[in-house]
Motif scaffolding. Sequence first.
Motif, PDB file in Angstrom:
ATOM      1  N   ASP A 119      71.054 -23.504  36.051  1.00  0.00           N
ATOM      2  CA  ASP A 119      70.108 -22.689  35.280  1.00  0.00           C
ATOM      3  C   ASP A 119      70.833 -21.537  34.571  1.00  0.00           C
ATOM      4  N   LEU A 120      71.812 -20.937  35.256  1.00  0.00           N
ATOM      5  CA  LEU A 120      72.595 -19.863  34.633  1.00  0.00           C
ATOM      6  C   LEU A 120      73.400 -20.387  33.446  1.00  0.00           C
ATOM      7  N   VAL A 121      73.999 -21.557  33.595  1.00  0.00           N
ATOM      8  CA  VAL A 121      74.742 -22.157  32.480  1.00  0.00           C
ATOM      9  C   VAL A 121      73.804 -22.360  31.296  1.00  0.00           C
ATOM     10  N   THR A 122      72.630 -22.906  31.579  1.00  0.00           N
ATOM     11  CA  THR A 122      71.638 -23.119  30.521  1.00  0.00           C
ATOM     12  C   THR A 122      71.261 -21.795  29.869  1.00  0.00           C
ATOM     13  N   PHE A 123      71.018 -20.774  30.680  1.00  0.00           N
ATOM     14  CA  PHE A 123      70.652 -19.459  30.144  1.00  0.00           C
ATOM     15  C   PHE A 123      71.762 -18.897  29.262  1.00  0.00           C
ATOM     16  N   PRO A 127      70.406 -17.991  22.925  1.00  0.00           N
ATOM     17  CA  PRO A 127      70.776 -16.812  22.129  1.00  0.00           C
ATOM     18  C   PRO A 127      70.828 -15.520  22.968  1.00  0.00           C
ATOM     19  N   LEU A 128      69.854 -15.329  23.867  1.00  0.00           N
ATOM     20  CA  LEU A 128      69.870 -14.132  24.705  1.00  0.00           C
ATOM     21  C   LEU A 128      71.062 -14.158  25.660  1.00  0.00           C
ATOM     22  N   GLN A 130      73.906 -15.652  25.154  1.00  0.00           N
ATOM     23  CA  GLN A 130      75.095 -15.387  24.339  1.00  0.00           C
ATOM     24  C   GLN A 130      75.219 -13.904  24.029  1.00  0.00           C
ATOM     25  N   LYS A 131      74.078 -13.258  23.741  1.00  0.00           N
ATOM     26  CA  LYS A 131      74.099 -11.817  23.477  1.00  0.00           C
ATOM     27  C   LYS A 131      74.550 -11.065  24.729  1.00  0.00           C
ATOM     28  N   LEU A 132      74.029 -11.467  25.888  1.00  0.00           N
ATOM     29  CA  LEU A 132      74.424 -10.832  27.137  1.00  0.00           C
ATOM     30  C   LEU A 132      75.928 -10.974  27.360  1.00  0.00           C
ATOM     31  N   LEU A 133      76.455 -12.175  27.169  1.00  0.00           N
ATOM     32  CA  LEU A 133      77.889 -12.395  27.345  1.00  0.00           C
ATOM     33  C   LEU A 133      78.707 -11.528  26.394  1.00  0.00           C
ATOM     34  N   ALA A 134      78.213 -11.363  25.170  1.00  0.00           N
ATOM     35  CA  ALA A 134      78.958 -10.611  24.166  1.00  0.00           C
ATOM     36  C   ALA A 134      78.868  -9.106  24.373  1.00  0.00           C
ATOM     37  N   THR A 135      77.721  -8.625  24.829  1.00  0.00           N
ATOM     38  CA  THR A 135      77.505  -7.172  24.878  1.00  0.00           C
ATOM     39  C   THR A 135      77.633  -6.555  26.263  1.00  0.00           C
ATOM     40  N   GLU A 136      77.552  -7.343  27.303  1.00  0.00           N
ATOM     41  CA  GLU A 136      77.591  -6.794  28.657  1.00  0.00           C
ATOM     42  C   GLU A 136      78.860  -6.007  28.959  1.00  0.00           C
ATOM     43  N   PRO A 137      80.045  -6.472  28.574  1.00  0.00           N
ATOM     44  CA  PRO A 137      81.243  -5.671  28.863  1.00  0.00           C
ATOM     45  C   PRO A 137      81.174  -4.273  28.242  1.00  0.00           C
ATOM     46  N   THR A 138      80.677  -4.173  27.015  1.00  0.00           N
ATOM     47  CA  THR A 138      80.550  -2.867  26.364  1.00  0.00           C
ATOM     48  C   THR A 138      79.504  -2.027  27.071  1.00  0.00           C
ATOM     49  N   ALA A 139      78.388  -2.639  27.450  1.00  0.00           N
ATOM     50  CA  ALA A 139      77.332  -1.907  28.152  1.00  0.00           C
ATOM     51  C   ALA A 139      77.846  -1.376  29.489  1.00  0.00           C
ATOM     52  N   ILE A 140      78.615  -2.170  30.196  1.00  0.00           N
ATOM     53  CA  ILE A 140      79.162  -1.728  31.484  1.00  0.00           C
ATOM     54  C   ILE A 140      80.163  -0.605  31.274  1.00  0.00           C
ATOM     55  N   GLN A 141      81.049  -0.772  30.300  1.00  0.00           N
ATOM     56  CA  GLN A 141      82.052   0.257  30.027  1.00  0.00           C
ATOM     57  C   GLN A 141      81.382   1.567  29.608  1.00  0.00           C
ATOM     58  N   THR A 142      80.385   1.486  28.747  1.00  0.00           N
ATOM     59  CA  THR A 142      79.675   2.685  28.302  1.00  0.00           C
ATOM     60  C   THR A 142      78.917   3.323  29.461  1.00  0.00           C
ATOM     61  N   SER A 143      78.336   2.503  30.310  1.00  0.00           N
ATOM     62  CA  SER A 143      77.622   3.021  31.481  1.00  0.00           C
ATOM     63  C   SER A 143      78.574   3.736  32.428  1.00  0.00           C
ATOM     64  N   MET A 144      79.751   3.177  32.635  1.00  0.00           N
ATOM     65  CA  MET A 144      80.736   3.816  33.505  1.00  0.00           C
ATOM     66  C   MET A 144      81.186   5.150  32.913  1.00  0.00           C
ATOM     67  N   ALA A 145      81.380   5.196  31.595  1.00  0.00           N
ATOM     68  CA  ALA A 145      81.781   6.452  30.942  1.00  0.00           C
ATOM     69  C   ALA A 145      80.671   7.491  31.099  1.00  0.00           C
ATOM     70  N   TYR A 146      79.417   7.065  30.932  1.00  0.00           N
ATOM     71  CA  TYR A 146      78.298   7.986  31.104  1.00  0.00           C
ATOM     72  C   TYR A 146      78.252   8.495  32.538  1.00  0.00           C
TER      73      TYR A 146
END
Length: 173
Positions: A119-123, A127-128, A130-146
């Motif tokens: 189910d995770l592979v399918t998810f 598009p969502l 793919q967006k998560l895969l693309a943006t999650e590293p930046t979101a985590i890095q920004t969250s850690m900086a905050y």
Amino acid sequence: MKSLARILSAAGIVLGLALTGAPAGAQQPQIAKEPSPAAIASAKEILAMKHAGDMYAQAVPNIVQQAKDRILQSNLNYQKDLNEVAAIIAQKLAGKQQEIGEGMAKIYASVFTEQELKDLVTFYKTPLGQKLLATEPTAIQTSMAYMNQWAQGFAEVVNGEFRTEMKKRGKTI
């Protein structure tokens, strides 16, 4: 103020060690039951989509460099030899970091059911996902900086409270 930064740095080091290999005496994670080949394959697919291999791609050369640096501290006169030997060892052990990926896949496959992994592979292919895969590293890095920025500000508040309470006791810090 710098205490949380040190804690976060230490957490980063611990994570780094976990990703690059633990000391020989470290306890290995226990996997309750051997996951199915299909579950492991799905876990590997998820890890590939998340580019997990990037995290440990330099594990072998980094560990070889660290070992060389430790040996060099007490054997400065062997620097040339140690540099040459480090290159030989790094080449000899190249590819061993793939064991990390294998272990991670088994861990994922033991934490999630085979169906959950599918189910995770399918998810992640949506598009969502793919967006998560693309943006999650930046979101985590920004969250850690905050979080680090917040912690530094909060540490100043805590330090102020210490000074105030100690002043009530007639002691200046």
